[in-house]
Design a protein around this motif. Structure first.
Motif, mmCIF file in Angstrom:
data_model
loop_
_atom_site.group_PDB
_atom_site.id
_atom_site.type_symbol
_atom_site.label_atom_id
_atom_site.label_comp_id
_atom_site.label_asym_id
_atom_site.label_seq_id
_atom_site.Cartn_x
_atom_site.Cartn_y
_atom_site.Cartn_z
ATOM 1 N N ASN A 1 46.008 43.420 51.208
ATOM 2 C CA ASN A 1 45.415 43.434 52.553
ATOM 3 C C ASN A 1 46.002 44.536 53.423
ATOM 4 O OD1 ASN A 1 43.882 41.087 52.009
ATOM 5 N ND2 ASN A 1 45.629 39.802 52.503
ATOM 6 N N GLY A 2 46.461 45.626 52.827
ATOM 7 C CA GLY A 2 47.027 46.720 53.608
ATOM 8 C C GLY A 2 48.524 46.593 53.757
ATOM 9 N N THR A 3 49.029 47.013 54.919
ATOM 10 C CA THR A 3 50.464 46.951 55.183
ATOM 11 C C THR A 3 50.728 46.345 56.560
ATOM 12 O OG1 THR A 3 50.470 49.190 56.085
ATOM 13 C CG2 THR A 3 51.015 48.971 53.757
ATOM 14 N N THR A 4 51.946 45.852 56.726
ATOM 15 C CA THR A 4 52.366 45.312 58.023
ATOM 16 C C THR A 4 52.793 46.466 58.925
ATOM 17 O OG1 THR A 4 54.685 45.078 57.392
ATOM 18 C CG2 THR A 4 53.214 43.214 56.885
ATOM 19 N N PRO A 5 53.009 46.219 60.214
ATOM 20 C CA PRO A 5 53.451 47.290 61.111
ATOM 21 C C PRO A 5 54.787 47.920 60.696
ATOM 22 C CG PRO A 5 52.619 45.451 62.394
ATOM 23 C CD PRO A 5 52.659 45.000 60.958
ATOM 24 N N ILE A 6 55.610 47.189 59.923
ATOM 25 C CA ILE A 6 56.890 47.766 59.489
ATOM 26 C C ILE A 6 56.802 48.371 58.082
ATOM 27 C CG2 ILE A 6 58.292 46.302 60.978
ATOM 28 C CD1 ILE A 6 58.926 44.579 58.496
ATOM 29 N N GLY A 7 55.579 48.479 57.537
ATOM 30 C CA GLY A 7 55.379 49.147 56.264
ATOM 31 C C GLY A 7 55.478 48.260 55.040
ATOM 32 N N ARG A 8 55.602 46.972 55.214
ATOM 33 C CA ARG A 8 55.659 46.035 54.085
ATOM 34 C C ARG A 8 54.241 45.752 53.600
ATOM 35 N NH1 ARG A 8 56.851 40.251 53.126
ATOM 36 N NH2 ARG A 8 58.436 40.226 51.531
ATOM 37 N N ARG A 9 54.063 45.625 52.272
ATOM 38 C CA ARG A 9 52.735 45.313 51.723
ATOM 39 C C ARG A 9 52.250 43.981 52.265
ATOM 40 N NH1 ARG A 9 52.127 45.074 45.452
ATOM 41 N NH2 ARG A 9 51.572 43.116 46.326
ATOM 42 N N ARG A 10 51.002 43.925 52.682
ATOM 43 C CA ARG A 10 50.382 42.668 53.116
ATOM 44 C C ARG A 10 49.504 42.195 51.962
ATOM 45 N NH1 ARG A 10 48.158 42.986 58.739
ATOM 46 N NH2 ARG A 10 50.292 42.452 59.221
ATOM 47 N N VAL A 11 49.789 40.996 51.465
ATOM 48 C CA VAL A 11 49.115 40.450 50.288
ATOM 49 C C VAL A 11 48.759 39.002 50.532
ATOM 50 C CG1 VAL A 11 49.416 39.889 47.828
ATOM 51 C CG2 VAL A 11 50.427 41.974 48.742
ATOM 52 N N THR A 12 47.629 38.565 49.987
ATOM 53 C CA THR A 12 47.312 37.146 49.925
ATOM 54 C C THR A 12 47.410 36.752 48.464
ATOM 55 O OG1 THR A 12 45.800 37.283 51.801
ATOM 56 C CG2 THR A 12 45.564 35.376 50.353
ATOM 57 N N TYR A 13 48.225 35.735 48.200
ATOM 58 C CA TYR A 13 48.355 35.192 46.847
ATOM 59 C C TYR A 13 47.377 34.028 46.732
ATOM 60 C CZ TYR A 13 52.578 37.941 46.841
ATOM 61 O OH TYR A 13 53.453 38.984 46.946
ATOM 62 N N ILE A 14 46.630 34.002 45.638
ATOM 63 C CA ILE A 14 45.674 32.918 45.398
ATOM 64 C C ILE A 14 46.021 32.279 44.064
ATOM 65 C CG2 ILE A 14 43.267 32.273 45.119
ATOM 66 C CD1 ILE A 14 42.609 34.747 46.874
ATOM 67 N N ALA A 15 46.357 30.986 44.119
ATOM 68 C CA ALA A 15 46.668 30.222 42.921
ATOM 69 C C ALA A 15 45.547 29.240 42.675
ATOM 70 C CB ALA A 15 47.987 29.485 43.093
ATOM 71 N N SER A 16 45.010 29.225 41.469
ATOM 72 C CA SER A 16 43.926 28.327 41.095
ATOM 73 C C SER A 16 44.497 27.151 40.313
ATOM 74 C CB SER A 16 42.895 29.068 40.251
ATOM 75 O OG SER A 16 42.342 30.139 40.995
ATOM 76 N N PHE A 17 44.096 25.946 40.716
ATOM 77 C CA PHE A 17 44.607 24.720 40.124
ATOM 78 C C PHE A 17 43.474 23.879 39.547
ATOM 79 C CE2 PHE A 17 47.898 25.894 43.114
ATOM 80 C CZ PHE A 17 49.060 25.620 42.432
ATOM 81 N N LYS A 18 43.761 23.264 38.410
ATOM 82 C CA LYS A 18 42.872 22.294 37.778
ATOM 83 C C LYS A 18 43.492 20.919 37.989
ATOM 84 C CE LYS A 18 39.445 21.196 35.009
ATOM 85 N NZ LYS A 18 38.083 21.304 35.471
ATOM 86 N N CYS A 19 42.670 19.962 38.409
ATOM 87 C CA CYS A 19 43.157 18.596 38.609
ATOM 88 C C CYS A 19 43.197 17.854 37.284
ATOM 89 C CB CYS A 19 42.244 17.847 39.583
ATOM 90 S SG CYS A 19 42.231 18.533 41.232
ATOM 91 N N GLY A 20 44.220 16.984 37.168
ATOM 92 C CA GLY A 20 44.306 16.110 35.986
ATOM 93 C C GLY A 20 44.960 16.737 34.878
ATOM 94 N N PRO B 1 47.973 18.457 39.758
ATOM 95 C CA PRO B 1 47.447 19.819 39.673
ATOM 96 C C PRO B 1 48.189 20.639 38.617
ATOM 97 C CG PRO B 1 48.792 19.568 41.633
ATOM 98 C CD PRO B 1 48.699 18.219 40.994
ATOM 99 N N ARG B 2 47.428 21.478 37.934
ATOM 100 C CA ARG B 2 47.985 22.374 36.914
ATOM 101 C C ARG B 2 47.547 23.791 37.251
ATOM 102 N NH1 ARG B 2 45.372 24.015 32.445
ATOM 103 N NH2 ARG B 2 43.835 22.358 32.688
ATOM 104 N N LEU B 3 48.505 24.687 37.371
ATOM 105 C CA LEU B 3 48.218 26.088 37.681
ATOM 106 C C LEU B 3 47.509 26.732 36.495
ATOM 107 C CD1 LEU B 3 48.642 28.476 39.677
ATOM 108 C CD2 LEU B 3 50.757 28.949 38.438
#
Length: 108
Positions: free
Chosen positions: A89-108, A79-81
């Motif tokens: 995605n908002g914040t957690t109950p303790i005020g930390r940023r809630r984020v989803t990281y999405i990494a796209s990969f190409k095979c080969g 895989p190659r990034l």
């Protein structure tokens, strides 16, 4: 006293987890997944929630990228990034940023 020593040993062991072990733990918690990509220049997208744990902080690229690469290895031999993005995605109950990281990969 003995239980405290066991806890300390467990925390030390977990803090040194390799990418494969860490990825397995995150996947079992629903914090790491892989799906076919909708991007024309990529084959798979790996998504990771910004989990914070002892010795691991997904908001740091140097922590999350090896785990995401290991997850991509489940579907690709080489895989190659090609792209990475954050989805807020908002914040957690303790005020930390809630984020989803999405990494796209190409095979080969």
């Amino acid at each position: 006293m003995r239980s405290a020593a066991v806890l300390v040993v467990a925390l030390v062991l977990l803090s040194g987890c390799g990418a494969a072990v860490r990825g397995g733990l995150l996947a079992s918690q629903g914090a790491l997944s892989i799906e076919p990509s909708i991007r024309p220049d990529a084959d798979y997208d790996v998504a990771m929630l910004n989990i914070f744990d002892i010795g691991f902080d997904a908001s740091k690229p140097e922590d999350r990228r090896p785990v995401m690469l290991e997850k991509a290895h489940e579907r690709c031999q080489q895989p190659r990034l090609v792209a990475e993005r954050e989805v807020p995605n908002g914040t957690t109950p303790i005020g930390r940023r809630r984020v989803t990281y999405i990494a796209s990969f190409k095979c080969g």
